[in-house]
Motif scaffolding. Structure first.
Motif, PDB file in Angstrom:
ATOM      1  N   THR A   1      38.307  45.496  35.302  1.00  0.00           N
ATOM      2  CA  THR A   1      38.120  44.105  34.874  1.00  0.00           C
ATOM      3  C   THR A   1      37.347  44.093  33.553  1.00  0.00           C
ATOM      4  OG1 THR A   1      35.956  43.796  35.927  1.00  0.00           O
ATOM      5  CG2 THR A   1      37.877  43.348  37.311  1.00  0.00           C
TER       6      THR A   1
ATOM      7  N   ALA B   1      39.657  39.686  41.346  1.00  0.00           N
ATOM      8  CA  ALA B   1      40.371  40.508  40.354  1.00  0.00           C
ATOM      9  C   ALA B   1      41.788  40.856  40.800  1.00  0.00           C
ATOM     10  CB  ALA B   1      39.582  41.789  40.078  1.00  0.00           C
ATOM     11  N   HIS B   2      42.085  40.797  42.106  1.00  0.00           N
ATOM     12  CA  HIS B   2      43.464  41.151  42.531  1.00  0.00           C
ATOM     13  C   HIS B   2      43.989  40.158  43.585  1.00  0.00           C
ATOM     14  CE1 HIS B   2      40.782  43.893  44.979  1.00  0.00           C
ATOM     15  NE2 HIS B   2      41.460  43.338  45.942  1.00  0.00           N
TER      16      HIS B   2
ATOM     17  N   ALA C   1      44.006  35.744  37.608  1.00  0.00           N
ATOM     18  CA  ALA C   1      43.480  37.095  37.372  1.00  0.00           C
ATOM     19  C   ALA C   1      43.809  37.495  35.933  1.00  0.00           C
ATOM     20  CB  ALA C   1      44.114  38.070  38.344  1.00  0.00           C
ATOM     21  N   THR C   2      43.116  38.524  35.453  1.00  0.00           N
ATOM     22  CA  THR C   2      43.380  39.062  34.112  1.00  0.00           C
ATOM     23  C   THR C   2      44.109  40.386  34.241  1.00  0.00           C
ATOM     24  OG1 THR C   2      41.346  38.062  33.293  1.00  0.00           O
ATOM     25  CG2 THR C   2      42.230  39.879  31.995  1.00  0.00           C
TER      26      THR C   2
ATOM     27  N   SER D   1      36.697  45.750  44.163  1.00  0.00           N
ATOM     28  CA  SER D   1      37.652  45.692  43.055  1.00  0.00           C
ATOM     29  C   SER D   1      38.305  47.046  42.810  1.00  0.00           C
ATOM     30  CB  SER D   1      36.939  45.243  41.783  1.00  0.00           C
ATOM     31  OG  SER D   1      35.814  46.071  41.542  1.00  0.00           O
TER      32      SER D   1
ATOM     33  N   PRO E   1      44.128  43.751  33.049  1.00  0.00           N
ATOM     34  CA  PRO E   1      43.128  44.476  32.265  1.00  0.00           C
ATOM     35  C   PRO E   1      43.740  45.312  31.137  1.00  0.00           C
ATOM     36  CG  PRO E   1      43.341  45.454  34.454  1.00  0.00           C
ATOM     37  CD  PRO E   1      44.211  44.239  34.438  1.00  0.00           C
TER      38      PRO E   1
ATOM     39  N   GLU F   1      47.345  44.059  38.292  1.00  0.00           N
ATOM     40  CA  GLU F   1      46.038  43.398  38.433  1.00  0.00           C
ATOM     41  C   GLU F   1      44.851  44.343  38.234  1.00  0.00           C
ATOM     42  OE1 GLU F   1      46.927  39.541  41.248  1.00  0.00           O
ATOM     43  OE2 GLU F   1      46.385  41.388  42.279  1.00  0.00           O
ATOM     44  N   THR F   2      45.082  45.658  38.376  1.00  0.00           N
ATOM     45  CA  THR F   2      43.933  46.586  38.311  1.00  0.00           C
ATOM     46  C   THR F   2      44.006  47.583  37.156  1.00  0.00           C
ATOM     47  OG1 THR F   2      44.995  48.261  39.698  1.00  0.00           O
ATOM     48  CG2 THR F   2      43.710  46.552  40.840  1.00  0.00           C
TER      49      THR F   2
END
Ligand SMILES: NC(=O)C1=CN([C@@H]2O[C@H](COP(=O)(O)OP(=O)(O)OC[C@H]3O[C@@H](n4cnc5c(N)ncnc54)[C@H](OP(=O)(O)O)[C@@H]3O)[C@@H](O)[C@H]2O)C=CC1
Ligand SMILES: O=C(O)CCC(=O)C(=O)O
Length: 521
Positions: A334, A185-186, A20-21, A155, A23, A88-89
């Motif tokens: 994201t 994304a998570h 995951a990125t 997401s 953000p 993650e978010t």
């Protein structure tokens, strides 16, 4: 949390991994997660099918205890869940703590519903052996779970619309095993919750196939899940393109299945003249609060303002501008959602028919969104469908209508919506009364003097609406009525007591509310 695909009680790995990125920084988060493959989809669906009838025929008390155990296990994860979701978010702690409360509360609300038993809708029409000219047989019916359900997490709500979110809670409450496609994304947050559910399955002595969790970032995974012949329904919250793609796959199967997709909505807010005259500037400020909440990443975001043109519309814009220019930029979920937001704003700014009114503050981070407000005339709005497309994030378009007829034309031209909001006072009653039939045709929830963001989870809530707000406007994805999506009626005609499901037996062993010959008893 180890990075695993959860197929029933088993934790599996894979030879393909994803990350995951974060953000807030734009950097990849170090943890690697295995990508579920077609073989995992097949194994999870087979286990779900094996578990189905045992789980579905469980007494309501067993299902309710399971839902409560999931809630307890989620709370037992403690702060790790919040920290993981924040990373993650990019969503802030208070929002995520609130969302955890909503998730747990939702599971408990469904547990209460399941225990109470009305959802089973047990009906008995006694036999009439002496009826002329032909006797009537005995007819009994109840609502039954559909079968294994595929659920896709959103997401923008990593807890309340994800692994143990509303779709999972309502499907499990109905007696349907769930095979969950994790949102890429998570993945860490998703796995923590998935493990809480997996433990609850074993704590409650349920068959392992009641729940599986398939993480992964590929459309092929979700497509294979929806196409799997043992899946009987789909729950989805996300983009219009994603929802439409899954609806197509579901419809083209040898056995088509229902898809309950919540997709796209711009949520018109109608500022009626008497209320606007009394409070234009204050309404402008309050609107910006709703617009910018969570960086506008709500399907209920107020994306369209409708107003009768005049000086009070200008006063509203002044109030909104004052608040908007001071609103902080916020990190979006994201990189993809941020890029789509920026492209949407650019398209509106370049659109000859819309004027940029104000922008929020510039941010420092890589995926920060500045709020935006545009305005246009009703005639422009009606002439170009581009202006009514959803831009997911904190942007809105004010449409000036020259009179009531033009306001009605704008309403009639809109697609289906999750919500419509009326700002009104007594002086607006008559106009509101004339608008109401138009709103009822278009939307799932009509509210007065509030803002559409922040959906209550209750028995009467409707979070749905005609297409494209959802794929099926007959249902809701929030609130206890959501259980209806995963049920179908089954009728038993002249079947002996010993063969009937417990819910329909003569001595009513589950003490259910019954409808006998149409009368509630
Ligand atoms: N209605 C709403 O409430 C929401 C709307 N959105 C909208 O969605 C956009 C993107 O956000 P995102 O959360 O990534 O939503 P997506 O719709 O892109 O993804 C949601 C889930 O569906 C899967 N998916 C998407 N398209 C397909 C497909 N064609 N076939 C199979 N599976 C698919 C994704 O998995 P994978 O990527 O692994 O295929 C993911 O698990 C936002 O910019 C916004 O416009 C977002 C959140 C909520
Ligand atoms: O506003 C809410 O609480 C729910 C919004 C929602 O369903 C969504 O954004 O997906």
């Amino acid at each position: 949390m180890t990075g695993a695909i959860l197929v029933g009680g088993e934790a599996r790995s894979s030879d393909r991994f994803f990350q995951a990125t974060d953000p807030a920084t734009g950097e990849l988060i170090e943890a690697r997660f295995p990508e579920a493959g077609i073989e995992d989809v097949d194994a999870a669906c087979r286990l779900a099918d094996l578990a189905f009838m045992d789980y579905a025929m469980s007494p309501p008390t067993r299902i309710a205890a399971f839902l409560e155990k999931i809630a307890e296990n989620i709370l037992a994860i403690g702060d790790d869940l919040i920290v993981s979701a924040m990373r993650e978010t990019g969503l802030p702690r208070p929002r995520l703590e609130g969302e955890r409360g909503r998730t747990v509360g939702q599971l408990r609300l469904f547990a209460g519903l399941v225990r109470q038993g009305e959802w089973i809708d047990a009906r008995i029409d006694p036999a009439m052996p002496d009826r002329a000219p032909a006797p009537r047989p005995e007819i009994r019916s109840r609502k039954m779970a559909l079968g294994p359900v595929a659920v896709f997490g959103a997401s923008n709500f990593p807890l309340a619309f994800s692994v143990a979110g509303g779709d999972t809670a309502s499907a499990l409450a109905a007696g349907c095993p769930v095979v969950f496609k994790g949102h890429p994304a998570h993945p860490a947050t998703g796995e923590l919750v998935a493990r809480a559910i997996q433990s609850a399955v074993s704590d409650c002595g349920l068959p392992e196939g009641v729940f599986s969790y398939l993480p992964g970032p590929s459309h092929e995974l979700g497509q294979a899940l929806v196409a799997h012949p043992l899946i009987t329904a789909v729950g989805f919250t996300g983009s219009r393109a994603g929802g439409l793609a899954l609806m197509k796959t579901a419809a083209e199967r040898e056995t088509p299945i229902p898809v309950y997709a919540e997709m796209s909505s711009i949520n018109p807010v109608l500022l009626l003249p008497s209320r606007l005259k009394a409070a234009a500037e204050a309404l402008g400020g309050a609107f910006v609060g709703s617009l910018t909440m969570g960086a506008g990443q709500f399907c209920t975001n107020p994306g369209l303002l409708l107003v009768l043109d005049g000086p009070d519309a200008d006063r509203f814009l002044d109030g909104a501008t004052k608040a908007l220019v001071e609103s902080a930029a916020l990190t979006m979920l994201t990189p993809g959602i941020h890029a789509a937001y920026c492209a949407g704003i650019e398209a509106l700014a370049d659109h000859g028919g819309a004027r940029l009114v104000a922008r929020g503050l510039v941010g420092e981070g890589p995926h920060m969104a500045r709020a935006a407000l545009f305005e246009t005339s009703a005639s422009q709005f009606l002439s170009d469908p581009v202006l009514s497309r959803e831009v997911f994030g904190s942007t809105s378009l004010l449409v000036r209508c020259k009179d009531e007829a033009e306001l009605c034309a704008v309403l009639e031209g809109l697609e289906g919506q999750l919500t419509a909001t009326l700002h009104m006072d007594e002086g607006d009653q008559a106009l509101a009364g004339r608008l109401m039939p138009r709103l009822i045709r278009k939307v799932g929830r009509i509210l007065a003097n509030g803002w559409p963001t922040g959906v209550e989870v209750t028995h009467a809530m409707v979070h749905g609406g005609p297409f494209p707000a959802t794929s099926d406007g007959r249902t809701t994805s929030v609130g206890t009525m959501a259980i209806e999506r995963f049920l179908r009626p089954v009728c038993f005609q002249d079947i002996s007591d010993v063969l009937l499901p417990e819910a329909l037996r003569q001595d009513n062993p589950l003490s259910l509310p019954l409808r006998v010959d149409g009368q509630r008893i």
